[in-house]
Every structure is written in structure tokens, then in C-alpha cells.
Design an enzyme around this catalytic site. Structure first.
Site: not given
Ligand code: FAD
Ligand code: HEM
Ligand code: SF4
Ligand code: F3S
Ligand code: FES
Lengths: 130, 121, 288, 611
Positions: D113, D233, D235, D245, D248, D281, D346, D381
Site C-alpha cells: 500500500f 484527507q 481523495h 471512491l 487508487e 493523493r 475522504h 493518514r
Molecule cells: C470509501 C472509504 C474507503 C476506506 N478505505 C479504508 C481502507 O481501505 N483502510 C482503512 O484503514 N481505512 C479506510 N477508510 C477509513 C475507515 O473506513 C473509517 O475511518 C472507519 O471505518 C471509521 O469507523 P468508525 O467506527 O469510526 O465509524 P463508522 O463506521 O462511520 O461508524 C459510526 C457509527 O456511529 C453511529 N453514530 C453516528 N452518530 C451517531 C449519533 N449521533 N447517535 C448514535 N449513533 C451515531 C453510526 O450509526 C455508526 O454506527 C475508508 C473510508 C471510506 C469512506
């Protein structure tokens, strides 16, 4: 849970236009299956005349066969049976996991083949009916 | 969750037998139709003809087996269809026994008729 | 969910709240709301405009308690999806229009809808692929909570009832040691792991509609995912087949293929269910 | 009123992991989430999870790469914890049955990566996030952990001592989306915020519609500082109509970027004479925007990413899912035409300030995942470093909240002696609009000795807020405000940032904030009122947009993802420090704290970041 709205059964058959091939196949198979078991009961009932005496049996069968409606019914039965058989075979293949990608095509094929066989048999079945 | 399958009742046998009987029926049903409509024509069926065929032990056995499998296949199919429509509880049990009885009666009557045709009864 | 009536009556209506000035004003607002039916007139040339007919229902708001269809005319843009059009209609014309959505990229499974008579994800359906007017309804065979939102509880219950989690009796003792899995075995379960719990398949299945207890294609597929995963071991597999082999398990499937047709993740659901049936028969024959 | 030991807000990767960890420590834990867990945006992650698992790799190399990638704005203790814990957390997922891609010998696959010195990105097809999310949700089901799904958390129940460091968090207030009931949740041991990203601050993002940064905004208003918010960030290759998305991988395989004049601008306009499309990026994103700004964009909006020359066979073999994405979400057949792409928001590097145990300066309040900033990503990141952050810090926060001793944290939280006050010249007053309604300003309740009372007082205030939003029947609607805010952020706080633009953004944000005073909810229904939810979210977007812009205006240098026209180089002498913003009861206050570069065994020396 909050209140919710139950749309009931109306949506099911009111929406027949939206049914897919697999659903039609299922409906037809069901229908033909029921017709066949229904016929089987009738059939045995008719044949039971044999237990009275041979004459009744022959008379009944031949009497029935003289009725055009029975002849037409027989063609219907043939259609039903052929479809049930062909689609049954299709289902057996599906059960074996063969040809699942073309399940809709094989259903259409069953319909067409049924039609062909039935049409081809009409002369034989209708022989002397009129 | 556990209670979901505590009243463990496999559907595999009836499913499997429905397929096996179907496979058998394909053959005999085709044979039967062919025999009675193409080789011999239905309108020309007479008791004598029937008796002649039935007297061949092979034909007799095939027809009996045909009847039993068809009865099973048909009745089992109806039962499965009703259950799929959500038949449960005591109504299900009732339907089940009605169908079993109907199937047995049908087979019994059919065999009796065949034996008569055969001239054995 | 089944369209049969459930045994227990749903009598969980909210207890009366004491009347506050707020309640009164809200009631007035509700009444106003009910009167104005939100119909947008077509503004631009017809080809440039998407005509949506959207199912509306709200158990609380007068005028919406009787389900109806509302018409929306949304300007078309290249690449526009049904979800985009719905969002546009909501943000510009009627903010009370309610539907679930989140990722906009077919991965969260929130927006399975009944679009022109088929279960599809709103975000994955290009407007240009549809004939107008586009009819958008909530998923059939599920109870409607409001507008396009349906109650998913039953679907989740079915998913949970197949023990949808990995279980094994011989987990490596070392926290850094992997369980081995062959590529073939991973390939075998690959498609089944793609499920996003959208419920489209369940909604499309007539059998599931008729039999509330039927596990349904998604749950069976989930079970397939674990039953076929060799890492779980033989004992677990046997246990899993006990669940699948029950009355309302695999045997309910009548190979209608609707589930396979609608699955937005292209999971060969019928194929998986059929394989489970064969395995179950094989297992039972073995016990003889 | 509901009561549990630990309340986890959000059920994405971080939330689920935290809940499992707390449960394993014996706590009675509940997940409260506005989306059903499997709908969380973690499911969208494609690439993979960085973990040093193999012979020839070790956590120190991973830490070094991460520190370098962060442009020396990451904190060494956080980075080292991430890299040390990632292998066992990743294998834990494997033990829970996650469907990783496999090598011939049956072990999990890893791939190279960007920015990594070893191929350590552990993946499950091109849908790693989906598998990670579902695997952990399955474990939650297995353990019977209570999930309140479609419950929107709208407020934290925090005591209101003057000094945020003395405050306690006793629970949260949830709004049941299905029924419209507002209820209190008492957390005996801790509240863990895992609410994910804030992409909706911008109008073009790879993030979900639900990614509105609620947790960060709530914590901010409750008194927890937000850290490094300016680092966003972007993308370079996202689809214009949806922001989906385009990996890459397309450029990796040889995809070419063209402007409206058919020029291969990465070379022809000299943005990256060596690497071309494969430059990092931020470089590519800036190049694309420059082209568009100079009138060489297509439809004044995007550029073309062309992969037709790779041939159908190669595309089908390696980039098949890209074809589906382009077809499904943009209506483009990428075998026959080039794909339109433009930069999109992103990932948010910044967030709620926490230590390595996930704890914030308010006791009993934790944060993990994208909404938090332990500071592993610093100013940029690396791909594949967010998912390990979820499982490593999610698990730590869960354990710590449930009472396990994880040792003294090395990272400090809240204003300590190291804090250096900052100042930024803003065109308009930032922060809350003064009003007689105090609930919008501070965290609500008075200080009560009894936790339940704190929750009850907050609950009362929150019920009134919901009530008054529903009551009001004219004014402005959130959708209009949201789109205004997003447009301004994309125009002014995008990959290109300069003083004028940033100030303009602050003016726009102020305007939106004032108009928000007048916001009303059109939908009178208590059932599934998404209009109401979006309106509440809107408040959070405003506060976060402002925090991002304030940070960006203050940071007068080019570091990682943050670029300033006025000062286009990294300035370690002044800026080797974290930006922090404290709400101070409605008046954002800017301050800084130094970056920690001393690791366990070595000190990381800032070097030129070149690849
Ligand atoms: C398209 C894309 C591709 C990516 N690819 C990669 C990758 O290949 N490798 C990598 O390491 N990272 C990647 N990332 C980054 C990574 O996926 C995210 O940073 C990460 O998944 C965020 O996880 P999280 O648990 O913090 O939040 P999320 O998975 O977004 O979860 C948020 C949770 O909070 C809840 N919530 C939000 N607000 C409230 C509220 N007010 N009350 C109650 N519940 C609430 C939602 O319901 C949800 O369950 C990518 C991101 C994107 C967008
Ligand atoms: C000749 C070859 C036959 C074949 C290949 C065949 C095949 C099948 C198959 C595979 C099924 C199961 C469908 C399912 O469960 O999804 C079925 C159902 C059924 N069959 Fe047959 N069958 C045959 C003959 C008959 C006969 C002779 C009868 C009548 C006695 C009959 C009556 C039924 C009935 C009633 C059903 C149940 C239909 C339903 O689901 O409602 N079949 N058949
Ligand atoms: S199997 Fe397919 S249709 Fe069914 S829930 Fe999963 S993704 Fe949706
Ligand atoms: S639609 Fe239903 S009947 Fe079987 S093949 Fe699919 S589960
Ligand atoms: S919005 Fe997530 S699947 Fe459509």
C-alpha cells in the site's frame, strides 16, 4: 415499536404482472400438481367400475370417451401432465444444482415444449370425437 | 433462539422422497400416457384389454407401484404446499392425517381395482 | 415479514401525553400538513425531468394515514440514481418524505425499495435504466413504518436465529497464530459473505411472505457462509445443519429464484440453498 | 431511563470492538446507534488493515512509516501502540472468522500500500471494511450485547464544572427514531463515542450521509478539545455525482488522467514530472483542481480518468469492481469511455482529543475511531491505517471504560502545562450565537452529586429542545442551510486553502449559524422523523465546519493534507505542534500542544517526506 401499516395480502396476487419466471413456474407447478392428484382420485373412481362387472367398466370408459368434453379434458390433462413433468425435471435439475443460471430459460422451454407436444397430440386425442 | 429448533423435525425425508418419486414418475407416467393414448387408444379400452395387460405380472406390479408413488407424491405435495402457506398446529396435524388416510384409501382402492382387473379378485 | 396476521395483537399504542401548548400547536401544524398535498408541477421539458410516484404513509399525520402516492418531478442529471432523485425531492420539495439511506454506494443495505415492481437498492439503480414514471414503494411483505421505511425487525430476527457467528472448538491458543483456510474454501464462501442485510431477497420471496417462520434466503445464505467454512470444523457443521434442517428451514424454499434475481450483491442464493438441501439429505442418509 | 455500565455511542468498527472488549471485561454494555450496526460506514472501506504479521516485518517499521506519513504530527506513544497491538487485533478478527483473502499456504494475504515499506496491508478482497464490520457485529450477536439501533444520541450528560477537566460524563440522551421518544441512558462506568467521520461538512465526500460528526461535535460542546481538525484527507478519484471512491488501483495499473483539452496534465502541466498520476493523493487532488480552476475541467467540474487502453482482459482481471462502480453510480461504461473523477473529502485526521486508552479530559468520556484523535495519523493518514485504529483503540477504550488497568497514559489530555495559547484573526465572531436559550451553548444540566440526576436534568433540556424544534412552524429548513454550508466548505476549505477563502468560509459559517437560530422542522410526526434528525445533525456540522476552518486559518504552513497558499512549505520550527480548539461555553479557544516524537526505543527525527 411504533404503529405500522400492514398492506395485507392485496399486494400479492394483485401484482401478478410483476412476478418473475421462477414465480410463475412455481405457481404453474403447484396448479398442475393439484390437478394431477385430483385427477388421480377421479381416475381410480372411474376404474373402480371394474369391481362391479366388466360390462359396466367398458361401458363407462367408452361412454365417457364419447363425450367431447371428456376428450377436451384429456387434452387439458395432457397439457397439465406434460408441463408438470417437464418442469418437474427442470426442478430436479435445480435440486441437483445443474443449470441454475438458465432457470428462467428452462422454464420458458418447458412451456414451449408442452405447447408443442399438446398440439401435436390433438389429432390422436380427438380421433373420432366429433 | 434455541427454541426455534428444539422441536427438531427434519423435512429432508419428505423432500427427498418427493424428488425420488418424481424421478420414478417421469418414466412411468410417460409410459402410461403413451400406452393408453397412443399404443391403445383410450376410446377403445375394454375390460378385456385391461385385463389382458394387467395379467402380465410386470405390468401389474409397475402399475401398482405407479399408483403408490403417485399417491404418495401427490398427497405429500399437497401437504407440503399447505404447510408452505402457513398451516400449523392442530390444523396441520388434522390435515396430515386426512391426507394420509386419503392416500392410503386411494392406494388400497386402486390395488383392489387392479386385482379385480387382474382377475385375482 | 409475513402478510399473515400475527397472533398477538399489537396494542403498544403510546400512552396519552398530557396536553401542552406544544401539543396543541403541533396538532394545528399536523392539520395544515394534511391539507397541502405536495405535488410539484413539471417545470422543465419532459425528457429532462424524472417523474417519481412515491408511496406515502404516516400513522400520525392526518391526510397521510390513508396511504397515497405523491408525484414529484425532479430535474434529471447524468448518472442520477433513484436515491439521488428521492433526496432531491425531499430536500427541495417535501422534507417530510422519509426513507432510509446512508452510504450511497450499495454497501450499507439501508435503501432496498420496491422500484417499478422490483426490489432494488435506490442508490444502485440508475434512473436512465428505468421507464417512467418511476414508482417507488416500500419493500413488500414488510410492515410500513412511514413512507418508504419498513419494519426490519423480523428480518433481523431471522438473521439472528441461524447463529450468525463463527464458532469453533479448536481456536489456536496463540493469539498470533492464524487458522488456516485454503483458497478454494474461501472462494466457496466468498459470494455468501457479501450480504449487506438489505432484505430485498426476503421481500421478494413468496414463501417468506406466506410463512412467517421461514428463515428466508438471507438467513439461509448466512448459515451457508458458516456451514461451508471449514475453519469451523465437523462438529459445528453438524450443529448448523440441525438448525437448517428444521421445518421452517431450507425445506421451505420452493426454488422461486426471486431472491437470486433481486439480490443487489449478486449472491447465488438459490444455489446456496439448494446445496444446503443436498447436504442435509446426505447427512441424514448417513445416519441410517 | 436505561442504565448500563458502559454505553457505546455508535456501532461501526470502533464501537463494536469497544463493546466486545468491555463485555469481555465483564461489563454490562450497550450500543446506542443511529443506524443499525451493519449500516455503519466502516462497511465501505475497501483496501485493508495494516498489521506487521510476517517474517521480515515488525511493528517498529510500521511505526516508522506511520510517523513519516503523518508528516511528524503523530504522537509516538499512540503510533507505537497502534503498531504493536495491530497484529494481535487483526488475528483476533481472523479467530472470529473474518473472511480474509488467503495465500497458498492458507495464511491471510497481505498487499503493498502507498507509503508502506512492507506489504503489510491485510485484506479481504476489495471489501475489507464490510467483512470487518460484519464479523464484529456477529460477535456482538453471539455475546448477546444489547443494541439500541436507530437511536440517535443527541446530547452527552456531563456535569458543568467550570473547568472541563473536572467534569464527569454520566450518560447520554437518546432519541428513538422509530417512536420519537427521548430517553436518558445512564452509564455507570463510561461513555465511549465512536460516531465516525464528518464528511457531510463537505458537499462532495466518500463518506456516508450519516457521517455528520455528531460525537465530535457533542464532545466539543461538552468541553473536550478538538485536535488537528484542519487535517482533512481528500481523495483524488471520486465519482462526481455521488462521491463514490474509485480505488487508487486504477492509477496503479496505469490509468491516465486527462483534462478537457485531452492533455495528460500531470505531466504536461508539470504537476509531477516523475510520478505523474501516481504522485501522492494530495498532489494529484491539487493538480485536478488547478486544471478545473483554470478552465480545463470537463463541465467545469471534473477531469477524466481513462483506463480503456489497459484492455478489457486486464481490467476484468484486476479492476472488475471499478467497472461496476462506474456503471452503477455514474452510468458510465468504463470499457468504452473515460470515467469522470474529481477530488472528494475522504477522511478526518483530527477529532476528539484522547489518550492511548481512549479517554478524554472529561472523566468517564471516551472516544475511538475516526471521531477521535489519539493522533496516529497526524497531518496525513496512510491507507490501511484507519481500520487498525478502530480495532486497537476501540478495544483499549472498551477495556479501560470497563475498569481494566492499562497503565498510565503517556499522552496528556486537556490543557496541561505544555499548552500554548493561540490566537487567530477571524473576520467574524466564531462560536455560539448568544441567546437566552442556554442549552445550545453549554452542556445543559447543573452539577449534581448523583449521576442519575445529571442525566435527568440533561434529558429534560433535550426533551424541550426536540419539542421546540417540532413546535416551530416557519423559518428556514436545514436542507437549505446544509447545502449552503457544504458549498462554502468545498469552495474555500478544500485542498487549496488561502487566507481569503478561509475567512470567507468563516463568514458563511457565521451566516448559516445565525440562520440556524431560525430553523424549523417541517415534519410534525414523531414516527421516523428524519427531518428532525437532519436538523439536529446540522448543528453539529456547523460547529465542526467552523473548527476545521479555524484550525486551517491558524496553521500557516503546508503539512500533510493541509496546504496554504501563503506558506507552501512545512515549518517545523513553529508548527511541530497540535492544534486544539476548546469550546469554552460557546467561545472557541485556540491552543497548541507539542507533538510527542519520543518513542519507546527511539526518537523520531522529522525528515523531508518524499516517496
Ligand atoms: C470509501 C472509504 C474507503 C476506506 N478505505 C479504508 C481502507 O481501505 N483502510 C482503512 O484503514 N481505512 C479506510 N477508510 C477509513 C475507515 O473506513 C473509517 O475511518 C472507519 O471505518 C471509521 O469507523 P468508525 O467506527 O469510526 O465509524 P463508522 O463506521 O462511520 O461508524 C459510526 C457509527 O456511529 C453511529 N453514530 C453516528 N452518530 C451517531 C449519533 N449521533 N447517535 C448514535 N449513533 C451515531 C453510526 O450509526 C455508526 O454506527 C475508508 C473510508 C471510506 C469512506
Ligand atoms: C411425472 C413426473 C412427475 C414429476 C417429474 C413431478 C415432479 C414434481 C416435483 C419435483 C415436485 C416438487 C415441487 C416442489 O416441492 O418444489 C412435485 C410436486 C407435486 N406433484 Fe409432481 N411430479 C410428477 C408427477 C406427478 C403426478 C402424477 C402427480 C399426481 C398424482 C403429481 C402431483 C404433485 C403435487 C400435488 C405436487 C405438489 C405441488 C405443490 O407444491 O403444490 N406429480 N412434482
Ligand atoms: S442476500 Fe442479497 S438481497 Fe438478501 S439481504 Fe443479503 S444482500 Fe440483500
Ligand atoms: S425466492 Fe424464496 S423460494 Fe427459495 S429460491 Fe428464493 S428463497
Ligand atoms: S444507501 Fe447504502 S445501500 Fe443504498
Amino acid at each position: 415499536m411504533s404503529q405500522s401499516y400492514n398492506r395485507g395480502l392485496i399486494e400479492d396476487f394483485g401484482r401478478w404482472r410483476e412476478f418473475s419466471a421462477g414465480m410463475w413456474a412455481w405457481i404453474f407447478h403447484k396448479f398442475t400438481g393439484w390437478v394431477l392428484i385430483g385427477y388421480l382420485f377421479t381416475h381410480i373412481a372411474v376404474l373402480s367400475t371394474a369391481t362391479a362387472n366388466p360390462g359396466t367398466y367398458t361401458a363407462t370408459i367408452q361412454g365417457l370417451e364419447e363425450l367431447t368434453i371428456v376428450r377436451i379434458g384429456e387434452v387439458g390433462l395432457l397439457a397439465v401432465a406434460v408441463f408438470h413433468i417437464l418442469n418437474g425435471v427442470r426442478l430436479l435439475f435445480v435440486d441437483l444444482g445443474v443449470g441454475l443460471e438458465s432457470q428462467d430459460k428452462s422454464f420458458y422451454a418447458s412451456l414451449i415444449v408442452t405447447a408443442v407436444i399438446v398440439l401435436a397430440s390433438v389429432p390422436t386425442f380427438m380421433q373420432g370425437a366429433f | 433462539m434455541a427454541e426455534r429448533y428444539s422441536s427438531f423435525q427434519s423435512g429432508s425425508m419428505s423432500w427427498f422422497l418427493q424428488r425420488v418419486t418424481a424421478a420414478f414418475l417421469v418414466v412411468v407416467l410417460a409410459f402410461h400416457f403413451f400406452m393408453l393414448h397412443f399404443v391403445h387408444h383410450a376410446p377403445e379400452v375394454t375390460f378385456a384389454g385391461t385385463q389382458a395387460r394387467m395379467s402380465q405380472i410386470g405390468y401389474f406390479l409397475t402399475m401398482t407401484l405407479f399408483l403408490i408413488t403417485a399417491a404418495f407424491h401427490g398427497v405429500n405435495g399437497v401437504y407440503a404446499a399447505l404447510i408452505n402457506q402457513g398451516l400449523t398446529g392442530s390444523r396441520k396435524t388434522a390435515v396430515k392425517w386426512v391426507l394420509v388416510v386419503a392416500g392410503v384409501l386411494l392406494s388400497a382402492q386402486g390395488i383392489y381395482v387392479a386385482l379385480v382387473m387382474n382377475g385375482l379378485m | 415479514m409475513s402478510t399473515q396476521l400475527t397472533e398477538e395483537s399489537e396494542s403498544e399504542t403510546e400512552t396519552e401525553r398530557t396536553e401542552t401548548p406544544g401539543d396543541r400547536r403541533r396538532a394545528e401544524k399536523k392539520a395544515r400538513q394534511g391539507r397541502s398535498s405536495e405535488v410539484q408541477e413539471p417545470t422543465e421539458a419532459d425528457e429532462e425531468t424524472v417523474h417519481l410516484k412515491v408511496f406515502r404513509y404516516d400513522p400520525e399525520v392526518e391526510g397521510k394515514m390513508d396511504p397515497r402516492f405523491d408525484d414529484f418531478y425532479v430535474p434529471f442529471e447524468k448518472g442520477m440514481t433513484v436515491l439521488d432523485a428521492l433526496m432531491y425531492a425531499r430536500d427541495r420539495f417535501d422534507t417530510t418524505l422519509t426513507f432510509r439511506h446512508s452510504c450511497r454506494q450499495a454497501i450499507c443495505g439501508s435503501d432496498a425499495l420496491f422500484i417499478n415492481g422490483t426490489q432494488r437498492l435506490g442508490c444502485k439503480t440508475q434512473i436512465s435504466d428505468l421507464d417512467g414514471p418511476i414508482r417507488v414503494e416500500p419493500l413488500p411483505h414488510a410492515e410500513v413504518v412511514k413512507d418508504l421505511v419498513v419494519d426490519m425487525e423480523h428480518f433481523y430476527d431471522q438473521m439472528h436465529s441461524v447463529e450468525p457467528y463463527f464458532q469453533t472448538n479448536d481456536e489456536p491458543s496463540d493469539e498470533l497464530e492464524e487458522q488456516r483456510q485454503t483458497r478454494e474454501n474461501r472462494e466457496k464462501i466468498k459470494m455468501s459473505t457479501r450480504c449487506i442485510w438489505c432484505g430485498a431477497c426476503m421481500s421478494s420471496c413468496n414463501i417468506a411472505a406466506g410463512d412467517n417462520q421461514y428463515l428466508g434466503p438471507a438467513a439461509l445464505n448466512k448459515a451457508f457462509r458458516f456451514a461451508m467454512d471449514k475453519r469451523e470444523g465437523e462438529d459445528m457443521k453438524e450443529h448448523r445443519f440441525e438448525i437448517l434442517d428444521q421445518e421452517h428451514g431450507v425445506w421451505r424454499c420452493q426454488t422461486q429464484f426471486s431472491c437470486t434475481n433481486v439480490c443487489p450483491k449478486d449472491i447465488p442464493l438459490t444455489e446456496h440453498i439448494q446445496e444446503l438441501k443436498r447436504e442435509a439429505v446426505k447427512n441424514n442418509l448417513k445416519f441410517w | 431511563m436505561y442504565e448500563h455500565d458502559v454505553i457505546v455511542v455508535g456501532a461501526g468498527g470502533a464501537g463494536l470492538r469497544a463493546a466486545i472488549a468491555a463485555h469481555e471485561e465483564g461489563a454490562d454494555v450497550a450500543l446506542v446507534t443511529k443506524l443499525h450496526p451493519v449500516r455503519s460506514h466502516t462497511g465501505a472501506a475497501e483496501g485493508g488493515i495494516n498489521a506487521a504479521l510476517r517474517e521480515g516485518d515488525d511493528w517498529e517499521l510500521h511505526a516508522y512509516d506511520t510517523m513519516k506519513g503523518s508528516d511528524y504530527l503523530g504522537d509516538a506513544p499512540a503510533i507505537e501502540t497502534l503498531c504493536q497491538d495491530s497484529p494481535k487485533e487483526t488475528i483476533q478478527l481472523e479467530h472470529w472468522g473474518m473472511a480474509f483473502s488467503r495465500e497458498d499456504d492458507g495464511r491471510v494475504s497481505q498487499r503493498p500500500f502507498g507509503g508502506l515499506s512492507f506489504a503489510r496491508t491485510t485484506y479481504a478482497g476489495a471489501e475489507t471494511g464490510h467483512h470487518l464490520l460484519h464479523t464484529m457485529y456477529e460477535q456482538v450477536v453471539k455475546r448477546g450485547i444489547q443494541v439500541y439501533d436507530e437511536w440517535y444520541v443527541s446530547q452527552l450528560a456531563v456535569t458543568n464544572e467550570d473547568d472541563p477537566e473536572e467534569r464527569d460524563c454520566h450518560g447520554v440522551i437518546g432519541y428513538d427514531i422509530q417512536t420519537g421518544n427521548v430517553e436518558g441512558f445512564v452509564a455507570r462506568d463510561g461513555v465511549i463515542l465512536t460516531t465516525g467521520g464528518l464528511g457531510q461538512v463537505f458537499d462532495h465526500t466518500t463518506n456516508a450521509v450519516a457521517n455528520t460528526g455528531d460525537g465530535a461535535a457533542m464532545a466539543y460542546r461538552a468541553g473536550v478539545p478538538l485536535e488537528d481538525m484542519e487535517f482533512i484527507q481528500f481523495h483524488p478519484t471520486t465519482l462526481p455525482s455521488t462521491g463514490v471512491l474509485i480505488s487508487e488501483g486504477v492509477r496503479g495499473e496505469g490509468g491516465i488522467l486527462y483534462n478537457s483539452e485531452g492533455e495528460r496534465f500531470m505531466f504536461e502541466h508539470g504537476y509531477a514530472n516523475n510520478e505523474g498520476e501516481l504522485a501522492s493523493r494530495d498532489v494529484v487532488a491539487r493538480a485536478e483542481l488547478t486544471e478545473v480552476n483554470n478552465g480545463r475541467g470537463i463541465n467545469d467540474e471534473y477531469v477524466h480518468l481513462d483506463m480503456r487502453h489497459l484492455g478489457e482482459e486486464r481490467i476484468m482481471d484486476r479492476l472488475e469492481n471499478i467497472l461496476h462502480l462506474a456503471e452503477d453510480f455514474e452510468g458510465v461504461n468504463a470499457l468504452e469511455e473515460p470515467m469522470p473523477v474529481k477530488p472528494g473529502q475522504h477522511y478526518a485526521m483530527g477529532g476528539i482529543e484522547t489518550d492511548e486508552n481512549g479517554e478524554t479530559c472529561i472523566s468517564g468520556l471516551y472516544a475511538a475511531g475516526e471521531c477521535a484523535c489519539v493522533s496516529v495519523h497526524g497531518s496525513n493518514r496512510l491507507g490501511g491505517n484507519a481500520l487498525p485504529e478502530l480495532i486497537v483503540f476501540g478495544a483499549r477504550a472498551g477495556r479501560h471504560a470497563a475498569g481494566k488497568d492499562l497503565g498510565e497514559a503517556e499522552i496528556s489530555t486537556g490543557k496541561t502545562d505544555d499548552a500554548e495559547m493561540g490566537e487567530v484573526d477571524t473576520p467574524v465572531e466564531p462560536g455560539a450565537v448568544a441567546s437566552d436559550d442556554d442549552s445550545a451553548v453549554a452542556d445543559g444540566g447543573a452539577t449534581f452529586a448523583d449521576p442519575t440526576q445529571t442525566v435527568e436534568a440533561t434529558l429534560e433540556a433535550e426533551r424541550n429542545r426536540v419539542e421546540s424544534l417540532l413546535e416551530k412552524d416557519d423559518g428556514i429548513q436545514q436542507a437549505e442551510l446544509r447545502s449552503k454550508l457544504q458549498k462554502s466548505m468545498t469552495a474555500n476549505v478544500n485542498v487549496f486553502r488561502n487566507e481569503d477563502g478561509l475567512k470567507q468560509a468563516l463568514r458563511d459559517i457565521r451566516e448559516v449559524r445565525e440562520e440556524y437560530q431560525d430553523v424549523y422542522v417541517n415534519d410534525p410526526s414523531r414516527t421516523f422523523n428524519t427531518d428532525l434528525i437532519h436538523t439536529i445533525e446540522m448543528q453539529n456540522l456547523i460547529d465542526l465546519a467552523e473548527a476545521i476552518t479555524l484550525g486551517a486559518l491558524a496553521r500557516d504552513e503546508f503539512r500533510g493534507a493541509h496546504w496554504r497558499q501563503e506558506n507552501q512549505e512545512r515549518r517545523d520550527d513553529v508548527w511541530l505542534k497540535h492544534t486544539l480548539l476548546s469550546w469554552e461555553d460557546g467561545t472557541p479557544q485556540l491552543w497548541y500542544k507539542p507533538t510527542i516524537l519520543e518513542g519507546e526505543n527511539k526518537t523520531y527525527e522529522p525528515k523531508e517526506r518524499s516517496y
